[in-house]
Write an enzyme that holds these catalytic residues in place. Structure first.
Site, PDB file in Angstrom:
ATOM      1  N   ASN A  82      49.127  45.093  46.631  1.00  0.00           N
ATOM      2  CA  ASN A  82      47.844  45.675  46.236  1.00  0.00           C
ATOM      3  C   ASN A  82      46.637  44.898  46.754  1.00  0.00           C
ATOM      4  O   ASN A  82      45.522  45.063  46.265  1.00  0.00           O
ATOM      5  CB  ASN A  82      47.762  45.788  44.710  1.00  0.00           C
ATOM      6  CG  ASN A  82      48.927  46.575  44.147  1.00  0.00           C
ATOM      7  OD1 ASN A  82      49.723  46.046  43.387  1.00  0.00           O
ATOM      8  ND2 ASN A  82      49.073  47.817  44.583  1.00  0.00           N
ATOM      9  N   VAL A  89      40.971  43.234  47.023  1.00  0.00           N
ATOM     10  CA  VAL A  89      41.880  43.626  45.952  1.00  0.00           C
ATOM     11  C   VAL A  89      41.714  45.112  45.661  1.00  0.00           C
ATOM     12  O   VAL A  89      40.594  45.604  45.539  1.00  0.00           O
ATOM     13  CB  VAL A  89      41.588  42.819  44.674  1.00  0.00           C
ATOM     14  CG1 VAL A  89      42.500  43.249  43.540  1.00  0.00           C
ATOM     15  CG2 VAL A  89      41.735  41.338  44.937  1.00  0.00           C
ATOM     16  N   CYS A  90      42.829  45.809  45.558  1.00  0.00           N
ATOM     17  CA  CYS A  90      42.799  47.238  45.255  1.00  0.00           C
ATOM     18  C   CYS A  90      43.493  47.443  43.917  1.00  0.00           C
ATOM     19  O   CYS A  90      44.710  47.411  43.834  1.00  0.00           O
ATOM     20  CB  CYS A  90      43.510  48.011  46.363  1.00  0.00           C
ATOM     21  SG  CYS A  90      43.517  49.770  46.060  1.00  0.00           S
ATOM     22  N   ILE A  91      42.705  47.619  42.877  1.00  0.00           N
ATOM     23  CA  ILE A  91      43.264  47.733  41.531  1.00  0.00           C
ATOM     24  C   ILE A  91      42.359  48.675  40.754  1.00  0.00           C
ATOM     25  O   ILE A  91      41.151  48.736  40.996  1.00  0.00           O
ATOM     26  CB  ILE A  91      43.371  46.322  40.891  1.00  0.00           C
ATOM     27  CG1 ILE A  91      43.943  46.366  39.495  1.00  0.00           C
ATOM     28  CG2 ILE A  91      42.058  45.600  40.905  1.00  0.00           C
ATOM     29  CD1 ILE A  91      44.209  44.972  38.917  1.00  0.00           C
TER      30      ILE A  91
END
Lengths: 166, 207
Positions: A82, A89-91
């Site tokens: 992720n 950061v991909c959240i």
């Protein structure tokens, strides 16, 4: 006006996170002259290959924070499904509601002004422990995590040591 | 009978037109590319945005975005950069916020820059291709403290961080002091992690 709201809120969050820091997290502005850029150190969660590591990340806040979420970028080698290869950061907590092209994120998981830097960092910490395979930002890492778990873990552990200069 | 509806029709058209121009700025973001060709966009916005053509987008910006998001098509990146006035940040934020880039109309035929790296495909080795970051010891200039802390930890079980380390105030009303305290906490966190790892290594070798 809007930016003074943002800076006040950020200052208040800075004080809270300093006086009562969550376990394994240190965060604050790089310099108080620009409260919109923070640096955070996140400790690798125990019982995961990230254990023992310290991972630096940069958070950039928009001028309309907390209406809009910040962006977060790891400034170390981070091999994780992720996290984009450039460290971004991909959240879900970093996505504003309505910006969900995939329709799998619940609104409650996403960014809203009642969230905070502390909650983001805690979410990222648990993301390290449990990658979300549904939205890989790093396709190679996601595939390795799925298919060759031991290679993935070795890579992460190597990065942990490298980060500490060992 | 025939007059009243025609007046209403004019009013309706006038309101529609006024409303259209009033909100088009707000809505411009959501317009589909097919409804506005690039030329009509720049013409309608009264020249405050230069009339771009494909070559006006800075290739370095395209490259920058493409390196951040190797999965994106360069043509889509150029289209988005052109539409937002060449702001790499706006494009980056758009991608990061999960909104996919619009597919440019077929008439949009920019001169695509040559990708600088061979191809953004899977690296042959398992190593990710990205600039390596300096380790934390280098970054925080802790090399001197590392060696000293290693010696302390070998002689004493707990490294002495000064008396009353737990009671030290974390927050200070003084800006400079606050900054110094934060810096100190960062360094301690890194050094503690490094010490722990070194001890683990020693224990591993001993067994």
């Amino acid at each position: 006006m809007a930016s003074s709201v943002a800076s006040k809120r950020l200052f208040q969050e800075y004080r809270t996170i300093t006086n009562d820091p969550p376990e394994g997290i240190t965060a604050g502005p790089v310099t108080e002259d620009d409260i919109y850029v923070w640096e955070a150190l996140i400790q690798g969660p125990e019982g995961t290959p990230f254990e023992g590591g310290i991972f630096p990340a940069e958070l950039k806040f928009p001028k309309d924070y907390p209406l809009a979420p910040p962006t977060m970028r790891f400034t170390c080698d981070m091999w994780h499904p992720n996290v984009y290869p450039n460290g971004m950061v991909c959240i879900s907590i970093l996505h504003a509601p309505g910006d969900d092209p995939n329709h799998y994120e619940h609104a409650s998981e996403r960014w809203s002004p009642i969230q905070s830097v502390e909650k983001i960092l805690i979410s990222v910490m648990s993301m390290l422990a449990e990658p979300n395979d549904e939205s890989p930002a790093n396709v190679d890492a996601a595939r390795m995590w799925r298919e060759r778990r031991s290679d993935y873990e070795k890579m992460v552990r190597d990065n942990v040591r490298k980060g500490l200069g060992l | 009978m025939a007059e009243a509806p025609s007046v209403n029709l004019f009013q309706a058209i006038a309101i529609l037109l006024i409303g259209y121009f009033a909100v088009r700025g707000v809505l411009s973001f959501f317009r589909s590319p097919s409804s506005n060709s690039p030329s009509s966009t720049s013409a309608a916005s009264g020249g405050h945005r230069p009339a771009h053509n494909g070559s006006r987008v800075n290739p370095a910006h395209v490259e920058q975005v493409a390196q951040m998001f190797p999965q994106l098509n360069r043509r889509n990146i150029m289209w988005d950069l052109q539409r937002n006035g060449g702001s790499v940040q706006a494009t980056t934020e758009r991608v990061l916020s999960g909104r996919s880039l619009e597919v440019p109309p077929p008439s949009f035929q920019p001169i695509l820059p040559q990708p600088s790296t061979s191809t953004p495909t899977r690296p042959a080795s398992s190593q990710p291709r990205k600039p390596s970051h300096p380790d934390l010891i280098t970054r925080y200039n802790l090399s001197s403290k590392v060696s000293s802390s290693a010696e302390t930890s070998s002689s004493a079980a707990t490294p002495s961080e000064g008396t009353g380390a737990q009671k030290r105030p974390a927050w200070s009303a003084n800006k400079a002091e606050r900054q110094a305290l934060l810096q100190k906490r960062r360094e301690e966190m890194i050094l503690a992690a490094r010490r722990k790892m070194e001890e683990k290594d020693k224990a591993g070798k001993a067994s």
